[in-house]
Each structure stands twice: as structure tokens, then as C-alpha cells.
Scaffold this motif. Structure first.
Motif, PDB file in Angstrom:
ATOM      1  N   GLU A  97     -10.463  10.782   2.384  1.00  0.00           N
ATOM      2  CA  GLU A  97      -9.418  11.228   1.480  1.00  0.00           C
ATOM      3  C   GLU A  97      -8.651  10.039   0.906  1.00  0.00           C
ATOM      4  O   GLU A  97      -8.415   9.958  -0.299  1.00  0.00           O
ATOM      5  N   LEU A  98      -8.295   9.121   1.793  1.00  0.00           N
ATOM      6  CA  LEU A  98      -7.527   7.952   1.347  1.00  0.00           C
ATOM      7  C   LEU A  98      -8.355   7.070   0.424  1.00  0.00           C
ATOM      8  O   LEU A  98      -7.833   6.509  -0.547  1.00  0.00           O
ATOM      9  N   ALA A  99      -9.625   6.937   0.713  1.00  0.00           N
ATOM     10  CA  ALA A  99     -10.494   6.099  -0.133  1.00  0.00           C
ATOM     11  C   ALA A  99     -10.552   6.672  -1.538  1.00  0.00           C
ATOM     12  O   ALA A  99     -10.477   5.935  -2.533  1.00  0.00           O
TER      13      ALA A  99
ATOM     14  N   GLU B  89       0.417   0.816  -1.985  1.00  0.00           N
ATOM     15  CA  GLU B  89       0.653   0.000  -0.785  1.00  0.00           C
ATOM     16  C   GLU B  89       0.675   0.867   0.466  1.00  0.00           C
ATOM     17  O   GLU B  89       0.138   0.486   1.505  1.00  0.00           O
ATOM     18  N   GLN B  90       1.318   2.033   0.358  1.00  0.00           N
ATOM     19  CA  GLN B  90       1.351   2.948   1.499  1.00  0.00           C
ATOM     20  C   GLN B  90      -0.067   3.369   1.887  1.00  0.00           C
ATOM     21  O   GLN B  90      -0.417   3.437   3.060  1.00  0.00           O
ATOM     22  N   GLN B  95      -4.696   2.959   5.451  1.00  0.00           N
ATOM     23  CA  GLN B  95      -6.134   2.667   5.566  1.00  0.00           C
ATOM     24  C   GLN B  95      -6.398   1.620   6.633  1.00  0.00           C
ATOM     25  O   GLN B  95      -7.329   1.749   7.426  1.00  0.00           O
ATOM     26  N   GLN B  96      -5.567   0.596   6.663  1.00  0.00           N
ATOM     27  CA  GLN B  96      -5.738  -0.441   7.690  1.00  0.00           C
ATOM     28  C   GLN B  96      -5.556   0.145   9.080  1.00  0.00           C
ATOM     29  O   GLN B  96      -6.314  -0.139   9.994  1.00  0.00           O
ATOM     30  N   HIS B 103     -12.214   1.795  14.618  1.00  0.00           N
ATOM     31  CA  HIS B 103     -12.968   0.752  15.304  1.00  0.00           C
ATOM     32  C   HIS B 103     -12.867   0.923  16.820  1.00  0.00           C
ATOM     33  O   HIS B 103     -13.873   0.994  17.527  1.00  0.00           O
ATOM     34  N   GLU B 104     -11.633   1.033  17.275  1.00  0.00           N
ATOM     35  CA  GLU B 104     -11.392   1.117  18.715  1.00  0.00           C
ATOM     36  C   GLU B 104     -11.990   2.396  19.320  1.00  0.00           C
ATOM     37  O   GLU B 104     -12.670   2.365  20.345  1.00  0.00           O
ATOM     38  N   LEU B 105     -11.724   3.507  18.645  1.00  0.00           N
ATOM     39  CA  LEU B 105     -12.173   4.788  19.187  1.00  0.00           C
ATOM     40  C   LEU B 105     -13.695   4.910  19.174  1.00  0.00           C
ATOM     41  O   LEU B 105     -14.291   5.397  20.137  1.00  0.00           O
ATOM     42  N   SER B 106     -14.330   4.438  18.120  1.00  0.00           N
ATOM     43  CA  SER B 106     -15.798   4.574  18.071  1.00  0.00           C
ATOM     44  C   SER B 106     -16.444   3.665  19.118  1.00  0.00           C
ATOM     45  O   SER B 106     -17.477   4.005  19.688  1.00  0.00           O
TER      46      SER B 106
END
Lengths: 127, 127
Positions: A97-99, B89-90, B95-96, B103-106
DNA sequence: CTTGACCTTCCTGTTACTGGAAGGTTTATA
DNA sequence: TATAAACCTTCCAGTAACAGGAAGGTCAAG
């Protein structure tokens, strides 16, 4: 220990610890004579567990399930993996969604001159 | 037109249109004798404008600013671009955050066997 | 004339807390 | 010992953006 000590050690705001007690997520281990909440090490570990789970993005309800599994020595890792997988799907949906939003919005911004004139593709798109 | 017609044309739930009127975002153009909200074309355009702006992810407060600019023929496109840039920006910050969580969860999920045994790296990480 | 589809306002619930008020307790210091 | 600071308690309100529903008035069709 008192609530402020527990909160400090679990790295959570006191307000949050009290909230978790109110909703029955992590209840204090007892009360002092004067009615102060008392936390022992087991409760403290649960608080820290919840803080980490929340940081990974699990909802309170998911945390409730996870802490149930955390305390259940007969749990299967499949149960934990299922909850985590569900959360990963949510993350991926939000990412898509964000992308999409990012794509559209950055395109609009790039096409807007951003000067003192009224003409604006962003407004045109919305109107 | 009545609220349900306006809602249909603007592709918004009636409840939402009423809510927008309550918070003064898009007020009805008038009331019928019996007190029914009446919407004209200008109000309808604003509703549709808001729907699109919300779909892009602008908050209600940002929509308030945007609709002010929408109706302001003396606006500068720079003002619009500033608001849109802020929203972008939000989006990028979110997204970051999501990328890091993903990354961590996968990684945790990949390392979990997901069988009937209790041993689970996800729980280990949280505990 | 009645039924059903409208409409109104008002209240509650959602998520996960945060801030603050009013008031009791404990501890440290003067 | 008095008192002030720093704790603690419960309860209420607010946050974002609505959604659901109750109680009740209105309108058009059959």
C-alpha cells in the motif's frame, strides 16, 4: 518491587505497565498493604517480553496469544510461527500500500513546479 | 440532493459524510424544511476531493489545509507541494520502519521449524 | 394507512495508550 | 517531628477517523 522499578527495568512507561495490568495482559504479582502494585521477576519478564513483541509490531491481542504460548511449555513452535506469519502478511500488505502511495505521490510532487503560481497538478489530481 | 445521493456520488459512506459535516470539514450546503442535510454540486466536489486526498493518505488535518488551498484561487503551488512533501516524508519513514520489521521478522520465521516441538527462536528472541 | 426506506441526533466502541486531577503513602531532610 | 518531595492509587478525558446502533421523525409507494 514497585511499579516504577518494574517499569524502569522493563523499559516501559509506568502508565503503560498500569494499562497492561488493567486489561489483564500482565497483572501485578501482588499488592502491598497500602494497595501499591508489586511486581516479581516473573511479571517483569513478561513485561519485557511484551515490550519486545510490541516493538516487532504485534498487536495487544497477538501479544496475548504469544504470552500464552511463552508460558505454555507444551506449545508447538508451529503455533508461534503461524502468528508471526500472520503479522508478516500484514506488514507486507502495508508495504504494498505504501509503495503504491509513494509512487503516485512522488510522481505528483515531481510534476508540480512549487512556485507562487496557483497552477498545481496535485490539486488537479484531487479535484 | 440528500445525503445518501451525495454519498453515493462521492463514493463515501453516509456515516463518513455526516462525520465530515460534524467536524466542519465539508459542511452541507443547506437543510431541508424537515432538517435533512442538502448537498449541492460544490459540496459534492469537496467530498470527492476529500475522498481522493484520504486515499493518498493525507490526514484529516492535511485535508483541511488542502481543501483550503483547493478553494483559494490565490494559492501558490508551493504551499500544496509543501504539504504533499511532508506526507511523502511520513510515508518514507513508515516504509523504513516496516522494512526493518520485515527483515527481522522474516529472519525469525525462517529460523523457526514450525513443528510440534516447543523449541522456537521467535519466543527465544522475545523472552 | 401502513410499510419500508429514508433521515436526524446521541452514545458507544475501536487501538494503545497518554495526560492530568484528586487524593493517599512513603521517604528524606531540615 | 514536621513537612516536602516523590511515590502510589483510581478515574476521566483525549487521541484518529470513523462504524454500529438506538430512538425517533419524514417521505414515497401501494
Amino acid at each position: 518491587m514497585n511499579i516504577s522499578t518494574a517499569a524502569k527495568l522493563a523499559d516501559l512507561p509506568v502508565k503503560t505497565v498500569r494499562y497492561y495490568a488493567d486489561i489483564g495482559l500482565v497483572v501485578e504479582s501482588g499488592r502491598s498493604e497500602s494497595g501499591y502494585r508489586v511486581y516479581d521477576d516473573a511479571a517483569l519478564r513478561k513485561l519485557a517480553f511484551i515490550r519486545k513483541a510490541r516493538a516487532i509490531g504485534f498487536s495487544i491481542d497477538e501479544c496475548r496469544e504469544l504470552i500464552g504460548l511463552y508460558q505454555d511449555s507444551a506449545r508447538s513452535s508451529a503455533d508461534v510461527k503461524r502468528i508471526a506469519g500472520h503479522r508478516l502478511e500484514q506488514i507486507e500488505a502495508k508495504q504494498q500500500e505504501l509503495a503504491s502511495l509513494h509512487h503516485e505521490l512522488s510522481r505528483l510532487i515531481a510534476s508540480c513546479r512549487g512556485d507562487e503560481r496557483a497552477d498545481c497538478p496535485i490539486i488537479d489530481f484531487l479535484g
